[in-house]
Each structure stands twice: as C-alpha cells, then as structure tokens.
Design a protein around this motif. Structure first.
Motif, PDB file in Angstrom:
ATOM      1  N   GLN A 105       0.849  -1.190   0.000  1.00  0.00           N
ATOM      2  CA  GLN A 105       0.000   0.000   0.000  1.00  0.00           C
ATOM      3  C   GLN A 105       0.883   1.238   0.000  1.00  0.00           C
ATOM      4  O   GLN A 105       2.042   1.193   0.381  1.00  0.00           O
TER       5      GLN A 105
ATOM      6  N   VAL B 288      -0.856   4.857   0.580  1.00  0.00           N
ATOM      7  CA  VAL B 288      -1.518   5.654   1.619  1.00  0.00           C
ATOM      8  C   VAL B 288      -2.409   4.743   2.473  1.00  0.00           C
ATOM      9  O   VAL B 288      -2.368   4.773   3.694  1.00  0.00           O
ATOM     10  N   GLY B 289      -3.197   3.924   1.831  1.00  0.00           N
ATOM     11  CA  GLY B 289      -4.090   3.019   2.548  1.00  0.00           C
ATOM     12  C   GLY B 289      -4.919   2.235   1.556  1.00  0.00           C
ATOM     13  O   GLY B 289      -5.253   2.730   0.476  1.00  0.00           O
ATOM     14  N   VAL B 290      -5.241   0.996   1.914  1.00  0.00           N
ATOM     15  CA  VAL B 290      -5.955   0.115   0.994  1.00  0.00           C
ATOM     16  C   VAL B 290      -7.308   0.702   0.601  1.00  0.00           C
ATOM     17  O   VAL B 290      -7.712   0.648  -0.561  1.00  0.00           O
TER      18      VAL B 290
ATOM     19  N   MET C 176      -4.453   9.723   8.182  1.00  0.00           N
ATOM     20  CA  MET C 176      -4.103   9.123   9.472  1.00  0.00           C
ATOM     21  C   MET C 176      -3.245  10.067  10.298  1.00  0.00           C
ATOM     22  O   MET C 176      -2.581  10.945   9.760  1.00  0.00           O
TER      23      MET C 176
ATOM     24  N   GLY D  23      -3.021  -1.116   9.367  1.00  0.00           N
ATOM     25  CA  GLY D  23      -3.765  -0.431   8.312  1.00  0.00           C
ATOM     26  C   GLY D  23      -5.173  -0.126   8.800  1.00  0.00           C
ATOM     27  O   GLY D  23      -5.496  -0.278   9.984  1.00  0.00           O
ATOM     28  N   GLU D  24      -6.015   0.301   7.845  1.00  0.00           N
ATOM     29  CA  GLU D  24      -7.351   0.770   8.233  1.00  0.00           C
ATOM     30  C   GLU D  24      -8.138  -0.308   8.964  1.00  0.00           C
ATOM     31  O   GLU D  24      -8.393  -1.381   8.422  1.00  0.00           O
TER      32      GLU D  24
ATOM     33  N   VAL E  27      -8.403  -4.313   6.735  1.00  0.00           N
ATOM     34  CA  VAL E  27      -8.740  -4.908   5.452  1.00  0.00           C
ATOM     35  C   VAL E  27      -7.889  -6.156   5.225  1.00  0.00           C
ATOM     36  O   VAL E  27      -8.375  -7.184   4.769  1.00  0.00           O
ATOM     37  N   LYS E  28      -6.604  -6.048   5.583  1.00  0.00           N
ATOM     38  CA  LYS E  28      -5.654  -7.079   5.205  1.00  0.00           C
ATOM     39  C   LYS E  28      -5.573  -8.242   6.172  1.00  0.00           C
ATOM     40  O   LYS E  28      -5.285  -9.353   5.768  1.00  0.00           O
TER      41      LYS E  28
END
Lengths: 359, 130
Positions: A33, A35-37, B1, B41-42, B67-68
């Motif tokens: 990635q 910035v972000g997925v 972020m 991550g998110e 997500v991952k």
C-alpha cells in the motif's frame, strides 16, 4: 547479497520515495500500500489507479506450430484468438489440477505472449520448454526484460488518451502503441473489475511511463487494493482459489476449459465435467460481523479460499469451496472464524459489477 | 491518518498496547499504540470483550481486523472489563485516527496494580520500536 535476495522491479525506487509499505511477495519486494488500501481501492472504483505488476512473468511462443503448441499446453481454445486479441486460460496437470492461470495475447498468426503469475513463472517456463520439444516452436522467457503497469478505473482510458495519439485497444484486445513517448504493448485487460489497460513495457521505459501516468492523475495502488478489488470482482487468485488440488470445473472455470482441443489434462477434466465434483467454488458475503480469511473452515464441510473486507460493500466477502449440494445462491452457512461460528450466505458472482456505461 | 506519537502520560506493553490510569489509581483505559494501528492499516472491525470479562496480563482479550489481516489485542495488565468503547463498532476507523483518545478500547478495574512495573514508559517503548 544473500542467495534469497528479493527481486526488485524497475519502479522500486519510486515506491520507496512515495512512502509505500514494501513486502515480500512471490520472491519480489512489492508495494502492498501507499496511503491506505481503502483510499486506493476507491480510487480505482471511482477514478483511476496505477499498479506496478512487474512481478508477473511473460513467455513468448513463436514458430510455425506455436498455435498447436499452446493448444496442447493450455486449457482454452487458442485458435479462436484473433491477431491482437487476448484470452484467459489455464495450465493444467494430467490429472486436471491447475498449475497456473494465464493470459495469452496473439501477436501475429504464429507468435503469442503469455502472462504468468510470479510465483509460478519458473515452473511454468520449465513446462513450456518441456512440452515445446514436441513442436516446431521457439519459447523464450521474457520476464526479466519486461515491466508491467496496470492502469485501471472508469477514467483509465481518458487518462491514457491524454498521453497517446493512437486509438487504445478495446476490451480483450491488445496492440503496440506509444504512451508518453514510451513504446508499450497495451492490452484491454485487468484484475479489478473496472475498465482499464495493462501496459507491458521494457524495464528501461518503466520509470518514464510510471511518472507520466502518475503525473496525469493516476493514484498509485498496491497489492492490498489489488486483492480487495479482484475479490469483489470474483477473479481467482492462484494459490488461494486455484491450486494443483483443484480442477477448473470445481473452480467455476469450465468456460475456460475446452476439452475438445485435447490439451494436457483435458481427459480428466472432461470426466469432472460429466460426473460433477464434490465441491464447488462460490462467492459469499458475511451475514453479520466478522471477516472470514483464507483457510477458515466451513461448518459441515468446505473451506474459505479467499476472504477480506469489501470496501465497496462494507462487509466481509470471499470465495469458498462448499459441498456441491450447499453451493446454490442464497444458501446460508457458517464459517469457523478463529473459533467463532459466523453466518454467511452464497452470493451471485461477481460480488461487484461496474456500472454499465451504456445505460 | 494521525502522525506517529507516543504520549508521555501512558504506559506501554511490548505487544503495542497502552494503559492510561484513571485518577483513582485502580482503573485504567487500554488501547493500541500508533505503531500497532499503522502496522494493521485501516481498521474495519473490532470484536470487543463483554463487560465483566476477566483480562489476564499478556493474553488476548479482543480482535481488531483491518482490510488485510486480523490481529489479537493483548491485555497489558490484568483486571475486569467495566466498560467497552461501543462507538468503535460503528466507526472502527477511529482507532486509526485517534488511537490514544476516541479510539480507546476498554476500561478495566485492575486486579494487580503492581503489574505496571513491568510496563514501559514512552521513552523505553520508542527505543524498543527502534
């Protein structure tokens, strides 16, 4: 340098400079990635993104019997590909197990380019050369000299039109063009469920091409978004949804298997087609909380082959091999997600379909 | 972020969790650090423990999914859950945006306050991260 050093694409320095998170993938160090997925996923669904997919392999097959050779080697009917056309197919073992999934482009009457998965490429190339011994064909490994960019999204064509004076190839067609002054082999293919093109380019031209596409507004996207995009579109991932233990019929890829061509594995696959298979690959979504992941077992039999969070649907989605009697759309089942039984439902494929531009 | 930060009023556990003591010295908020949320991550899903659940230091008490990947959340100290941050279930991304504030995970009545001696201060945790 260790013997196990990861391979780097020609764009590696670009990824580092852009702050990408780099991870080992199939022997390569690749951006997962930037910035972000989620943002990268949405860029491709709503605008345009660019992926470095230079880890993918390429094999050229040329000669008087190139067509006969590929017809024997791969599952689809290669004879129907027009010059300048593209086709999805499978490389199968004698028992019908899937060794790899491939895209083959017809460059001329007797010259083809096949794109392989990075993790399978060395074995694929060995198989190509082995089977080629029985044909008047020259097989060459083009992976080392070729980089590959995927420009994907509803605005991908508009972006590339601004960088190219020639007509772009339509979906499932391919041709050589100049994009931003760089010669590319452009194909109307992709792995995201959106319109777009894949650009094969020499290693030397890759950085200029990347810079031009990014400067024109494409959002750099990593393998993380590539996975969520392809799973929403229900495209198979080799190693998850396809393996030597799975045949094209149970994987839902019977449409890409033309047994009448007599390819290696066709006899076994014809039997799977007529007799049916104990399991079938389905698409599913979670009915409540939780996200199933690859390897999670289905209660009562079956296994999740791919699972993730869908940024578009905003819930857990995936593909799973289910007992054939449980594989009909609408069937509810439970998945053991880390010790908790989570409800899910079989859905139509694909889970995401792009808006029809003609409407 | 958010930008990387490790506030000095918190204590840190090596599994990338933080502890903020309440004024009474017997209850505390737990959460995950900036490093942990960045690595994940998110965040898209928080599987919270029940109020009343018993937490054991160094053991998993919740799951956070991005997500991952899915990740266990480890208890930096032992105790009983007296409140769960329910707003996270509706908006799990707050763990990324404000990991030390709105993104707190649970409020805990501590059963072994002396366990804090095994935790790190901001400087030690930052050194561990390298």
């Amino acid at each position: 340098m260790s013997a196990n050093a990861l391979l780097l694409t020609p764009l590696h320095a670009r990824h580092g400079a852009a702050g990408a998170r780099l991870v080992p993938f199939a022997g390569w160090e690749m951006p997962v990635q930037y910035v972000g997925v989620m943002d990268e996923h949405r860029a491709v669904r709503g605008d345009v993104g660019v992926f470095d997919v230079s880890h993918m392999g390429q094999v050229r097959s040329s000669g008087p019997q190139a067509l006969d050779f590929l017809q024997r080697l791969t599952s689809n009917d290669v004879s129907v590909i027009p010059v300048g056309g593209a086709q999805y197919g499978l490389l199968c073992a004698e028992d019908g197990g899937v060794l790899d999934d491939l895209f083959t482009y017809r460059l001329s009457d007797d010259s083809f380019l096949t794109v392989t998965n990075a993790g399978n490429h060395p074995q694929d190339f060995s198989r190509f050369t082995e089977v080629a011994k029985g044909f008047d064909v020259e097989v060459t490994d083009a992976a080392g000299e070729t980089a590959m960019l995927a420009v994907q999204g509803p605005n991908a064509r508009a972006l590339l039109r601004g960088l190219c004076e020639e007509d772009l190839p339509e979906r499932m067609q391919a041709r050589t063009l100049s994009v931003a002054g760089v010669e590319v082999f452009a194909a109307g293919t992709g792995y995201t469920g959106e319109d777009g093109l894949e650009l094969l380019v020499s290693n030397e031209g890759a950085v200029d091409l990347w810079d031009a596409v990014v400067a024109a507004g494409a959002v750099p996207c990593g393998l993380g978004a590539r996975d969520t995009l392809r799973l929403e579109a229900c495209f198979h991932l080799y190693g998850n949804d396809l393996s030597t233990d799975r045949n094209p019929i149970e994987a839902g890829l019977g449409w890409a298997s033309k047994e009448a061509t007599g390819f290696i594995g066709s006899e076994a696959i014809a039997r799977f087609r007529s007799d049916g298979t104990p399991e079938r690959l389905v698409a599913f979504s979670m009915s409540g909380e939780g996200i199933a992941r690859s390897g999670n077992e289905v209660v009562g039999g079956g296994v999740v082959s791919s699972g993730t969070f869908s940024p578009t649907l905003e819930l857990g989605i995936g593909m799973a091999y289910l007992p054939a009697e449980a594989a009909s759309v609408g069937n509810e089942f439970e998945i053991d997600v880390r010790g908790k039984q989570r409800p899910a439902v079989v859905r139509d494929r694909p889970l995401y379909r792009k808006a029809d531009p003609s409407v | 972020m958010s930008e990387a930060s490790y506030p000095e009023d918190l204590l840190y556990h090596q599994e990338h969790d933080w502890v903020r003591f309440e004024a009474d010295g017997e209850t505390a908020l737990f959460g995950i650090t900036w490093y942990a949320q960045d690595a994940l991550g998110e965040v898209v899903f928080y599987d919270a423990p029940e109020v009343g659940a018993t937490l054991v230091k160094d053991e998993s008490y919740a799951e956070i999914e991005s997500v991952k990947a899915v990740s266990d959340v480890f208890a930096p100290m032992s105790g009983e859950v007296i409140e769960v941050n329910a707003s996270i279930s509706d908006e799990p991304g707050v763990i990324n945006e404000d990991p030390y504030g709105e993104g707190w995970l649970v409020k805990v009545r501590l059963t072994s306050v002396e366990e804090k001696d095994a935790l790190m201060d901001s400087a030690a945790y930052t050194t561990m991260l390298g």
